[in-house]
Design an enzyme around this catalytic site. Structure first.
Site, PDB file in Angstrom:
ATOM      1  CE  LYS A   1      -4.486   0.769   0.079  1.00 21.54           C
ATOM      2  NZ  LYS A   1      -5.532  -0.328  -0.533  1.00 21.54           N
TER       3      LYS A   1
HETATM    4  P1  NAD Z   1     -12.822   7.549  -2.677  1.00 19.26           P
HETATM    5  O1  NAD Z   1     -11.676   8.589  -2.373  1.00 19.26           O
HETATM    6  O2  NAD Z   1     -13.336   7.336  -4.024  1.00 19.26           O
HETATM    7  O3  NAD Z   1     -13.961   7.721  -1.825  1.00 19.26           O
HETATM    8  C1  NAD Z   1     -13.932   7.999  -0.534  1.00 19.26           C
HETATM    9  C2  NAD Z   1     -15.198   8.229  -0.131  1.00 19.26           C
HETATM   10  O4  NAD Z   1     -15.249   8.431   1.478  1.00 19.26           O
HETATM   11  C3  NAD Z   1     -15.673   9.716  -0.359  1.00 19.26           C
HETATM   12  O5  NAD Z   1     -17.079   9.873  -0.802  1.00 19.26           O
HETATM   13  C4  NAD Z   1     -15.407  10.635   0.786  1.00 19.26           C
HETATM   14  O6  NAD Z   1     -16.045  11.975   0.774  1.00 19.26           O
HETATM   15  C5  NAD Z   1     -15.519   9.636   1.763  1.00 19.26           C
HETATM   16  N1  NAD Z   1     -15.322   9.878   3.119  1.00 19.26           N
HETATM   17  C6  NAD Z   1     -13.911  10.520   3.504  1.00 19.26           C
HETATM   18  N2  NAD Z   1     -13.921  10.508   4.881  1.00 19.26           N
HETATM   19  C7  NAD Z   1     -15.072  10.381   5.419  1.00 19.26           C
HETATM   20  C8  NAD Z   1     -15.617  10.504   6.615  1.00 19.26           C
HETATM   21  N3  NAD Z   1     -14.670  10.592   7.645  1.00 19.26           N
HETATM   22  N4  NAD Z   1     -16.884   9.960   6.840  1.00 19.26           N
HETATM   23  C9  NAD Z   1     -17.612   9.768   5.679  1.00 19.26           C
HETATM   24  N5  NAD Z   1     -17.041   9.431   4.401  1.00 19.26           N
HETATM   25  C10 NAD Z   1     -15.984   9.668   4.224  1.00 19.26           C
HETATM   26  O7  NAD Z   1     -11.860   6.114  -2.074  1.00 19.26           O
HETATM   27  P2  NAD Z   1     -12.672   4.734  -2.462  1.00 19.26           P
HETATM   28  O8  NAD Z   1     -11.585   4.256  -3.654  1.00 19.26           O
HETATM   29  O9  NAD Z   1     -14.088   4.653  -2.944  1.00 19.26           O
HETATM   30  O10 NAD Z   1     -12.336   3.811  -1.311  1.00 19.26           O
HETATM   31  C11 NAD Z   1     -13.008   3.608  -0.151  1.00 19.26           C
HETATM   32  C12 NAD Z   1     -12.621   2.378   0.538  1.00 19.26           C
HETATM   33  O11 NAD Z   1     -12.688   1.433  -0.091  1.00 19.26           O
HETATM   34  C13 NAD Z   1     -11.430   2.660   1.316  1.00 19.26           C
HETATM   35  O12 NAD Z   1     -11.192   2.053   2.644  1.00 19.26           O
HETATM   36  C14 NAD Z   1     -10.266   1.722   0.301  1.00 19.26           C
HETATM   37  O13 NAD Z   1      -9.294   1.317   0.783  1.00 19.26           O
HETATM   38  C15 NAD Z   1     -11.282   0.768  -0.021  1.00 19.26           C
HETATM   39  N6  NAD Z   1     -11.100   0.070  -1.344  1.00 19.26           N
HETATM   40  C16 NAD Z   1     -10.989   0.695  -2.508  1.00 19.26           C
HETATM   41  C17 NAD Z   1     -10.911   0.004  -3.679  1.00 19.26           C
HETATM   42  C18 NAD Z   1     -10.867   0.705  -4.902  1.00 19.26           C
HETATM   43  O14 NAD Z   1     -10.713  -0.165  -6.037  1.00 19.26           O
HETATM   44  N7  NAD Z   1     -10.823   1.679  -5.133  1.00 19.26           N
HETATM   45  C19 NAD Z   1     -10.789  -1.233  -3.769  1.00 19.26           C
HETATM   46  C20 NAD Z   1     -10.904  -1.986  -2.474  1.00 19.26           C
HETATM   47  C21 NAD Z   1     -11.156  -1.418  -1.270  1.00 19.26           C
END
Ligand code: NAD
Length: 424
Positions: free
Chosen positions: A113
């Site tokens: 990561k």
């Molecule tokens: P992103 O940046 O696209 O979206 C994150 C979202 O969370 C946004 O809407 C943001 O406003 C919101 N957010 C941030 N802080 C917050 C808070 N304190 N309270 C509520 N909402 C909040 O990120 P993402 O890629 O969608 O990732 C989200 C989660 O999924 C993370 O845990 C990431 O590790 C996990 N994840 C992502 C992927 C991927 O393919 N992008 C794959 C597996 C897991």
């Protein structure tokens, strides 16, 4: 490196939480002591200073990290997070979970990561491009298609992956798309990658609803986080007939028992960059969203939001961990004792993202590209088999579903390390 040095380097609540999960799983399968620390602690990390010229002529130095947890089962793989609260310990915990996830679903990768301490909303597009490129520049030698492959995570997206890919390609002197995944389709991105994590979450949740005998059309969903994963999961749920009644982002949430108009919400977020003042329902805090009465609760933002304080108040039937590490160890215990919530653990629930990232990497290495239908069909095939293996393990050993998933993921990594032996 002694155990004490490694632990203090990554010292944080979230790293301790990942270690506690490992210890519980290692105890459950009686993992030999001689292999435990080698399997548990990250292999190596890099911390870098990233000086960026600002629009006003000044210079800001940002701090960035990459942690490679396991390199024994293939190159390592993991996203890069841009967020103001990133710490080395958080990145290490996320890298650990990537190792168990890749192992659980059978991908030939170790876990990694990356992260930069920055609020990307504070930067303009040029500054963001410079930061993304400088991060990749500092990682030359540490990242590469056969060493460690990056991807998007919180705060990063396809455009940032394109800049990182371009920086690396300029360095090696030819286009090298396989160094990052989650790229735009025009640069070797895979069909289906953008929606992969969310689509995988909806696929798994639908399977568990069927197992519980709950019709999809009667199920309601509350989602915390409306970024890549949360918004794509919402769309996938809606296309399967479930009703999304609440969504949120860092500014707060919206609740509408009649169902949120998702297209309107997406258009609003595209235009204004957040859900603040969106008029598609009644305003609700992120805390209240988690306690809503719903069939499926989907944390899709950050770690450690389900705690011992709110775990007793959850009113969902299924807790689908789209985010990594959303549930603390104490909350896990409470949920297990309650016994009325089916928990789909993160390393299974959100594995669709890394599975299609793997497909993207394969397509890049072969220069042979697949259709969206092929990608989605292969994705659901892997997820279906992973779900079955987790549920078989759960039943066989009377484990919680998290422990079942972790023991499968961890035991395969430990076995590979054992077989390789120790060098020298
Ligand atoms: P992103 O940046 O696209 O979206 C994150 C979202 O969370 C946004 O809407 C943001 O406003 C919101 N957010 C941030 N802080 C917050 C808070 N304190 N309270 C509520 N909402 C909040 O990120 P993402 O890629 O969608 O990732 C989200 C989660 O999924 C993370 O845990 C990431 O590790 C996990 N994840 C992502 C992927 C991927 O393919 N992008 C794959 C597996 C897991």
């Amino acid at each position: 490196m002694s155990k004490a040095i490694v632990s203090s380097l990554y010292e944080s609540d979230v790293f301790r939480m990942a270690c506690r999960q490992f210890d519980q799983a290692a105890d459950a399968i009686s993992l030999p002591e001689a292999i435990r620390d080698r399997t548990k602690y990250p292999r190596r990390c890099l911390a870098v200073a990233l000086p960026i010229r600002r629009r006003d002529g000044g210079v800001t130095v940002f701090e960035g990290y990459r942690v490679q947890h396991n390199l024994s089962t293939g190159p390592s793989k993991g996203g890069v997070r841009f967020h103001e609260h990133v710490t080395l310990g958080e990145v290490a915990a996320l890298a650990m979970w990537m190792s168990w996830k890749c192992s659980l679903v059978g991908l030939p990768y170790g876990g990694a990561k990356g992260g930069v301490i920055v609020n990307p909303r504070d930067l303009d597009t040029t500054e963001l491009e410079h930061l993304s490129r400088r991060y990749m520049q500092e990682m030359i030698g540490f990242l590469g298609p056969d060493i460690d492959i990056a991807a998007p995570d919180v705060g990063t997206n396809e455009q940032i992956m394109a800049w990182m890919m371009d920086t690396y390609s300029n360095h090696v002197g030819h286009m090298a798309p396989a160094v990052v995944t989650g790229k735009p389709i025009s640069l070797g991105g895979s069909q289906g990658r953008r929606e992969a994590t969310g689509a995988g979450v909806a696929y798994l949740v639908s399977g568990y609803l069927q197992d519980l005998g709950i019709p999809l059309k009667s199920a309601t969903v509350a989602i915390q986080g409306f970024g890549n994963v949360g918004s794509e999961a919402a769309l996938a749920f809606a296309s399967r007939g479930l009703k999304v009644i609440a969504i949120s982002d860092y500014t707060g949430g919206i609740f509408n028992p009649g169902g949120i108009d998702l297209q309107k919400a997406l258009a609003y977020v595209t235009a204004t960059k957040s859900l603040m003042d969106f008029d598609g329902g009644e305003a609700i805090s992120n805390e209240k969203l988690l306690e809503l009465k719903c069939t499926v609760l989907v944390p899709a933002a950050l770690e450690r939001v389900i705690t011992d304080k709110n775990a007793p108040k959850l009113q969902c039937r299924i807790l689908a961990e789209a985010a990594n590490g959303p549930t603390t160890n104490a909350a896990d215990k409470i949920i297990a004792e309650r016994g009325d919530i089916e928990l789909i653990p993160d390393i299974l629930c959100n594995s669709g993202g890394v599975i299609v990232s793997y497909f993207e990497w394969l397509q890049n290495l072969q220069n042979y590209y697949w259709s969206r239908d092929e990608v989605i069909q292969k994705l659901f095939g892997i997820l279906g088999r992973a779900k079955a293996s987790v549920d078989t393990q759960k039943k066989k050993f009377q484990f919680s579903r998290r422990l079942a998933a972790l023991t499968l993921g961890i035991s395969r990594v430990a076995e590979a390390k054992q077989s390789r032996g120790l060098f020298p």
